[in-house]
Design a protein around this motif. Structure first.
Motif, PDB file in Angstrom:
ATOM      1  N   MET A 135     -18.503 -31.870   2.689  1.00 57.69           N
ATOM      2  CA  MET A 135     -17.548 -32.723   2.162  1.00 57.69           C
ATOM      3  C   MET A 135     -18.662 -33.742   1.289  1.00 57.69           C
ATOM      4  N   ARG A 136     -18.414 -33.874  -0.257  1.00 58.93           N
ATOM      5  CA  ARG A 136     -18.836 -34.870  -0.954  1.00 58.93           C
ATOM      6  C   ARG A 136     -18.024 -35.698  -1.729  1.00 58.93           C
ATOM      7  N   VAL A 137     -18.151 -37.155  -1.503  1.00 61.67           N
ATOM      8  CA  VAL A 137     -17.439 -38.037  -2.135  1.00 61.67           C
ATOM      9  C   VAL A 137     -18.396 -38.605  -2.882  1.00 61.67           C
ATOM     10  N   VAL A 138     -18.218 -38.894  -4.279  1.00 59.81           N
ATOM     11  CA  VAL A 138     -19.103 -39.555  -5.240  1.00 59.81           C
ATOM     12  C   VAL A 138     -18.211 -40.686  -6.278  1.00 59.81           C
ATOM     13  N   VAL A 139     -18.617 -41.962  -5.998  1.00 59.50           N
ATOM     14  CA  VAL A 139     -17.976 -42.955  -6.950  1.00 59.50           C
ATOM     15  C   VAL A 139     -19.333 -43.406  -7.935  1.00 59.50           C
ATOM     16  N   GLN A 140     -19.076 -43.231  -9.158  1.00 63.02           N
ATOM     17  CA  GLN A 140     -20.111 -43.386  -9.995  1.00 63.02           C
ATOM     18  C   GLN A 140     -19.574 -43.868 -11.421  1.00 63.02           C
ATOM     19  N   ASP A 141     -20.343 -44.634 -12.132  1.00 64.59           N
ATOM     20  CA  ASP A 141     -20.286 -45.134 -13.555  1.00 64.59           C
ATOM     21  C   ASP A 141     -20.469 -43.977 -14.624  1.00 64.59           C
ATOM     22  N   ALA A 142     -21.345 -43.179 -14.419  1.00 60.22           N
ATOM     23  CA  ALA A 142     -21.603 -42.025 -15.505  1.00 60.22           C
ATOM     24  C   ALA A 142     -20.597 -41.088 -15.381  1.00 60.22           C
ATOM     25  N   PRO A 143     -20.553 -40.643 -16.770  1.00 60.66           N
ATOM     26  CA  PRO A 143     -19.811 -39.020 -16.843  1.00 60.66           C
ATOM     27  C   PRO A 143     -20.221 -38.025 -15.799  1.00 60.66           C
ATOM     28  N   PHE A 144     -19.463 -37.246 -15.891  1.00 59.79           N
ATOM     29  CA  PHE A 144     -19.942 -36.098 -14.965  1.00 59.79           C
ATOM     30  C   PHE A 144     -19.492 -34.634 -15.928  1.00 59.79           C
ATOM     31  N   ASP A 145     -20.143 -33.677 -15.592  1.00 59.40           N
ATOM     32  CA  ASP A 145     -20.003 -32.418 -16.224  1.00 59.40           C
ATOM     33  C   ASP A 145     -19.151 -31.460 -15.289  1.00 59.40           C
ATOM     34  N   PHE A 146     -17.816 -31.518 -15.655  1.00 62.90           N
ATOM     35  CA  PHE A 146     -16.821 -30.803 -14.888  1.00 62.90           C
ATOM     36  C   PHE A 146     -17.073 -29.315 -14.394  1.00 62.90           C
ATOM     37  N   GLY A 147     -17.701 -28.619 -15.701  1.00 62.06           N
ATOM     38  CA  GLY A 147     -17.880 -27.377 -15.548  1.00 62.06           C
ATOM     39  C   GLY A 147     -19.127 -26.984 -14.616  1.00 62.06           C
ATOM     40  N   ALA A 148     -20.186 -27.778 -14.589  1.00 59.19           N
ATOM     41  CA  ALA A 148     -21.288 -27.811 -13.773  1.00 59.19           C
ATOM     42  C   ALA A 148     -20.844 -27.971 -12.405  1.00 59.19           C
ATOM     43  N   GLU A 149     -20.119 -29.125 -12.195  1.00 57.04           N
ATOM     44  CA  GLU A 149     -19.655 -29.514 -10.928  1.00 57.04           C
ATOM     45  C   GLU A 149     -18.820 -28.368 -10.225  1.00 57.04           C
ATOM     46  N   ALA A 150     -17.802 -27.906 -11.063  1.00 57.15           N
ATOM     47  CA  ALA A 150     -17.046 -26.740 -10.313  1.00 57.15           C
ATOM     48  C   ALA A 150     -17.526 -25.676  -9.876  1.00 57.15           C
ATOM     49  N   GLU A 151     -18.739 -25.101 -11.047  1.00 57.94           N
ATOM     50  CA  GLU A 151     -19.620 -23.997 -10.742  1.00 57.94           C
ATOM     51  C   GLU A 151     -20.371 -24.346  -9.361  1.00 57.94           C
ATOM     52  N   ALA A 152     -21.017 -25.523  -9.373  1.00 57.10           N
ATOM     53  CA  ALA A 152     -21.767 -25.906  -8.064  1.00 57.10           C
ATOM     54  C   ALA A 152     -21.012 -25.848  -6.721  1.00 57.10           C
ATOM     55  N   PHE A 153     -19.724 -26.004  -6.980  1.00 59.90           N
ATOM     56  CA  PHE A 153     -18.730 -26.336  -5.946  1.00 59.90           C
ATOM     57  C   PHE A 153     -18.432 -24.725  -5.245  1.00 59.90           C
ATOM     58  N   ALA A 154     -18.154 -24.064  -6.427  1.00 62.68           N
ATOM     59  CA  ALA A 154     -17.767 -22.471  -5.934  1.00 62.68           C
ATOM     60  C   ALA A 154     -18.602 -21.668  -5.656  1.00 62.68           C
ATOM     61  N   SER A 155     -20.116 -21.996  -6.276  1.00 66.60           N
ATOM     62  CA  SER A 155     -21.190 -21.048  -5.947  1.00 66.60           C
ATOM     63  C   SER A 155     -21.237 -20.750  -4.377  1.00 66.60           C
ATOM     64  N   GLY A 156     -21.668 -19.303  -4.234  1.00 60.31           N
ATOM     65  CA  GLY A 156     -21.843 -18.948  -2.809  1.00 60.31           C
ATOM     66  C   GLY A 156     -20.650 -19.033  -1.885  1.00 60.31           C
ATOM     67  N   ARG A 157     -19.498 -19.129  -2.380  1.00 60.06           N
ATOM     68  CA  ARG A 157     -18.303 -19.441  -1.358  1.00 60.06           C
ATOM     69  C   ARG A 157     -17.808 -17.947  -1.101  1.00 60.06           C
ATOM     70  N   HIS A 158     -18.310 -17.105  -0.326  1.00 59.00           N
ATOM     71  CA  HIS A 158     -17.977 -15.700  -0.026  1.00 59.00           C
ATOM     72  C   HIS A 158     -16.739 -15.945   0.949  1.00 59.00           C
ATOM     73  N   ASP A 159     -16.902 -16.796   1.763  1.00 55.83           N
ATOM     74  CA  ASP A 159     -15.978 -17.100   2.743  1.00 55.83           C
ATOM     75  C   ASP A 159     -14.502 -17.751   2.674  1.00 55.83           C
ATOM     76  N   MET A 160     -14.657 -18.282   1.103  1.00 52.93           N
ATOM     77  CA  MET A 160     -13.335 -19.084   0.734  1.00 52.93           C
ATOM     78  C   MET A 160     -12.554 -17.980  -0.107  1.00 52.93           C
TER      79      MET A 160
END
Length: 148
Positions: A1-26
């Motif tokens: 579980m990761r919760v981030v509160v930030q002022d900087a923009p985020f890269d949706f594609g990079a975040e989604a890819e990192a989140f999904a990476s290696g999820r062979h059990d999901m």
């Protein structure tokens, strides 16, 4: 579980890819991103989101933990921005991973409904006309919470 509160923009594609990476059990990964939208006819100049840092982080961590306890989830990601944003900029992102899609979708909707109506953020809209207004709570957002 990761919760981030930030002022900087985020890269949706990079975040989604990192989140999904290696999820062979999901078997399901659901993502959602909220975007600053113009209120119509190019009237919105910008939006400003304020918060209390410690209180906001704790509140978002608590609701993410509740989602993990309530649904069969492998992981949760919540990113929420604060500060000055213009139309088209990403405000927040929710991602859920679960063995089955129903849990992933329901948990993501639960988190989004909470973030929209209960998370300790305050939004101020700046119109191109120079008018500034705090965004009031909407009945529809409150009603959405009743299903949970």
């Amino acid at each position: 579980m990761r919760v981030v509160v930030q002022d900087a923009p985020f890269d949706f594609g990079a975040e989604a890819e990192a989140f999904a990476s290696g999820r062979h059990d999901m078997g399901a990964i659901v993502t959602f991103t909220g975007v600053v939208r113009d209120t119509g006819k190019n009237a919105l100049s910008s939006m400003e989101i304020e918060h209390y840092p410690g209180m906001t982080q704790n509140a978002l961590e608590k609701i993410a933990a509740e989602a993990v306890a309530r649904w069969s989830l492998g992981d949760v990601l919540v990113i929420h921005r604060f500060g000055h944003m213009e139309p088209g900029e990403k405000i927040m992102m929710v991602a859920t991973a679960a063995p089955h899609r129903k849990d992933a979708f329901e948990a993501a909707e639960y988190l989004m409904d909470y973030l929209k109506s209960r998370a300790p953020f305050w939004k101020k809209e700046h119109a191109r006309s120079g008018q500034t207004d705090w965004v009031a709570a909407k009945d529809a957002d409150e009603d959405a919470l009743t299903r949970w």
